[in-house]
Design an enzyme around this catalytic site. Structure first.
Site, PDB file in Angstrom:
ATOM      1  N   SER A 201     -13.058   0.198  -2.488  1.00  0.00           N
ATOM      2  CA  SER A 201     -13.800  -0.510  -3.461  1.00  0.00           C
ATOM      3  C   SER A 201     -15.091   0.603  -2.567  1.00  0.00           C
ATOM      4  O   SER A 201     -16.190   1.275  -3.501  1.00  0.00           O
ATOM      5  CB  SER A 201     -14.455  -1.810  -3.566  1.00  0.00           C
ATOM      6  OG  SER A 201     -13.440  -1.860  -4.160  1.00  0.00           O
TER       7      SER A 201
ATOM      8  N   ALA B  15     -13.205  -0.518  -8.653  1.00  0.00           N
ATOM      9  CA  ALA B  15     -13.907  -0.823  -7.935  1.00  0.00           C
ATOM     10  C   ALA B  15     -14.623  -2.444  -7.770  1.00  0.00           C
ATOM     11  O   ALA B  15     -15.469  -2.995  -8.967  1.00  0.00           O
ATOM     12  CB  ALA B  15     -15.233  -0.182  -7.106  1.00  0.00           C
ATOM     13  N   LYS B  16     -14.574  -3.006  -6.731  1.00  0.00           N
ATOM     14  CA  LYS B  16     -15.239  -4.512  -6.451  1.00  0.00           C
ATOM     15  C   LYS B  16     -16.506  -4.670  -6.478  1.00  0.00           C
ATOM     16  O   LYS B  16     -16.827  -4.669  -5.178  1.00  0.00           O
ATOM     17  CB  LYS B  16     -14.352  -5.296  -5.989  1.00  0.00           C
ATOM     18  CG  LYS B  16     -14.375  -7.191  -6.733  1.00  0.00           C
ATOM     19  CD  LYS B  16     -13.662  -7.685  -5.815  1.00  0.00           C
ATOM     20  CE  LYS B  16     -13.425  -9.110  -5.673  1.00  0.00           C
ATOM     21  NZ  LYS B  16     -13.115  -9.452  -7.485  1.00  0.00           N
ATOM     22  N   ALA B  17     -17.358  -4.346  -7.310  1.00  0.00           N
ATOM     23  CA  ALA B  17     -18.581  -4.022  -6.716  1.00  0.00           C
ATOM     24  C   ALA B  17     -19.739  -4.705  -7.309  1.00  0.00           C
ATOM     25  O   ALA B  17     -19.739  -5.352  -9.041  1.00  0.00           O
ATOM     26  CB  ALA B  17     -18.978  -2.550  -7.133  1.00  0.00           C
TER      27      ALA B  17
ATOM     28  N   TYR C  16     -20.557  -7.409 -12.273  1.00  0.00           N
ATOM     29  CA  TYR C  16     -20.029  -8.497 -12.669  1.00  0.00           C
ATOM     30  C   TYR C  16     -21.650  -8.859 -13.628  1.00  0.00           C
ATOM     31  O   TYR C  16     -20.815 -10.082 -13.826  1.00  0.00           O
ATOM     32  CB  TYR C  16     -19.838  -9.114 -11.529  1.00  0.00           C
ATOM     33  CG  TYR C  16     -18.926  -9.620 -11.018  1.00  0.00           C
ATOM     34  CD1 TYR C  16     -18.295  -8.381  -9.912  1.00  0.00           C
ATOM     35  CD2 TYR C  16     -17.882 -10.272 -11.332  1.00  0.00           C
ATOM     36  CE1 TYR C  16     -17.009  -7.970  -9.553  1.00  0.00           C
ATOM     37  CE2 TYR C  16     -16.077  -9.633 -11.054  1.00  0.00           C
ATOM     38  CZ  TYR C  16     -15.897  -8.518 -10.127  1.00  0.00           C
ATOM     39  OH  TYR C  16     -14.730  -8.270  -9.785  1.00  0.00           O
TER      40      TYR C  16
END
Ligand code: PPE
Length: 307
Positions: free
Chosen positions: A63, A157-159, A163
């Site tokens: 990420s 990417a867990k950005a 969210y």
């Protein structure tokens, strides 16, 4: 969650929970350009162990790589700190949240002149969607918000900023009396939940959307592996919302959500309207693995106390 005991690791130091703070001009607080992970530690046969620590840590670094962010610690260090966050806080089971973020060293959108800060916290977190959800299943609404476009935000990417899309979708579903949202991609195909991957069962086969606009879920990978080892055919394909309506079973997967059956989508009952047999079998095996009751994937568990 700000008023707890325990300790949080920030930039190389363990701080009392209440003192783990940042300045209000912290860049990521304003612009969302951080990356994070969500892991679970479970109490099982070998004591407390983190499930797939290596894969989650690898994804954290992927990420950051996608976002052009340089994490100032190596994977082994952050792996060790995540274990320490669990046993230092005396947690038998835990949800672990590492996050890398840009600091308050400067304002303006560019971040190449800012320091990358890293924090690791852990706390007790029960069933993400409620304890009865794991058995009864949940009611889901197709969101009016389209999942992040693959070229507007970086879906692998867990950005943090990704969210906002999830928050809008989940809040809309909750406001309409549902438990979760299903987001469609910009072409109208089912993508994922606000914080989960999607699976459907039809004719004994397991289907899940192609990765494209969805997060490469680790629980998704675990379920696909378990299913294949059971001899269940697993197919990644484009799935439409009405294929979910007519599925025999459907469920969400995620570290927080674990394996949560979907009993209804947009008012259409799915299958029997409760957890289906394939879902139940996969869920039962998943919990056997995370609790160390099955040991044919020893690489999936990392005991939090090294000795
Ligand atoms: C958008 C999204 N899609 C799929 C998943 C499943 O990924 P994995 O956990 O690797 O199987 C998650 C995890 N959502 C995390 C954050 C939840 C939150 O509320 O924050 C989680 O489940 O920990 C997502 O956020």
């Amino acid at each position: 969650t700000h008023d707890r005991d325990g300790e949080i690791w920030l930039d190389g130091q363990w701080l009392p929970w209440r003192e783990a703070k940042v300045h209000v001009l912290t860049h990521t607080l304003h612009y969302g350009g951080g990356v994070f992970e969500g892991l679970r530690a479970y109490y099982g046969q070998q004591g407390t162990a983190i499930f797939r620590l290596q894969e989650h840590t690898d994804r954290l670094f992927r990420s950051a790589h996608i976002m052009g962010m340089r994490i100032p610690y190596d994977k082994d260090t952050l792996g060790r700190i995540q274990c320490e966050a669990v046993f230092r806080n005396r947690l038998d089971s835990a949800y672990i949240r590492p996050m890398c973020f840009y600091g308050a060293e400067g304002m303006g959108l560019r971040a190449d002149n800012l320091k990358v800060h890293v924090m690791v916290a852990a706390w007790e977190w029960g069933a993400y969607l409620g304890s009865e959800a794991l058995e009864q299943g949940i009611r889901v609404r197709t969101s009016s918000f389209t999942r992040n476009h693959v070229n507007s935000l970086m879906c692998k990417a867990k950005a943090n900023g990704n969210y906002v899309n999830s928050m809008l979708a989940l809040q809309e579903a909750l406001d309409c009396g549902y438990d979760e949202a299903l987001l469609l991609d910009h072409e109208g195909y089912a993508a994922e939940g606000s914080g989960e991957n999607l699976f459907i069962v039809r004719g004994g086969k397991l289907y899940t959307p192609d990765l494209t606009s969805v997060l490469e879920g680790i629980t998704r990978d675990t379920v696909m592996t378990i299913a294949r080892e059971l001899g269940i055919e697993v197919i990644e394909k484009r799935i439409t919302r009405d294929e979910v309506y007519v599925a025999d079973e459907a469920f969400f997967t995620g570290t927080a959500a674990e394996i949560t059956p979907i009993r209804e989508l947009d008012g259409r009952t799915i299958g029997s309207g409760r957890r289906g047999p394939v879902t139940e079998r996969l869920q039962s095996l998943y919990f056997d693995y995370v609790h160390g009751r099955r040991t044919d994937h020893p690489e999936w568990l990392t005991p939090v106390t090294p000795e």
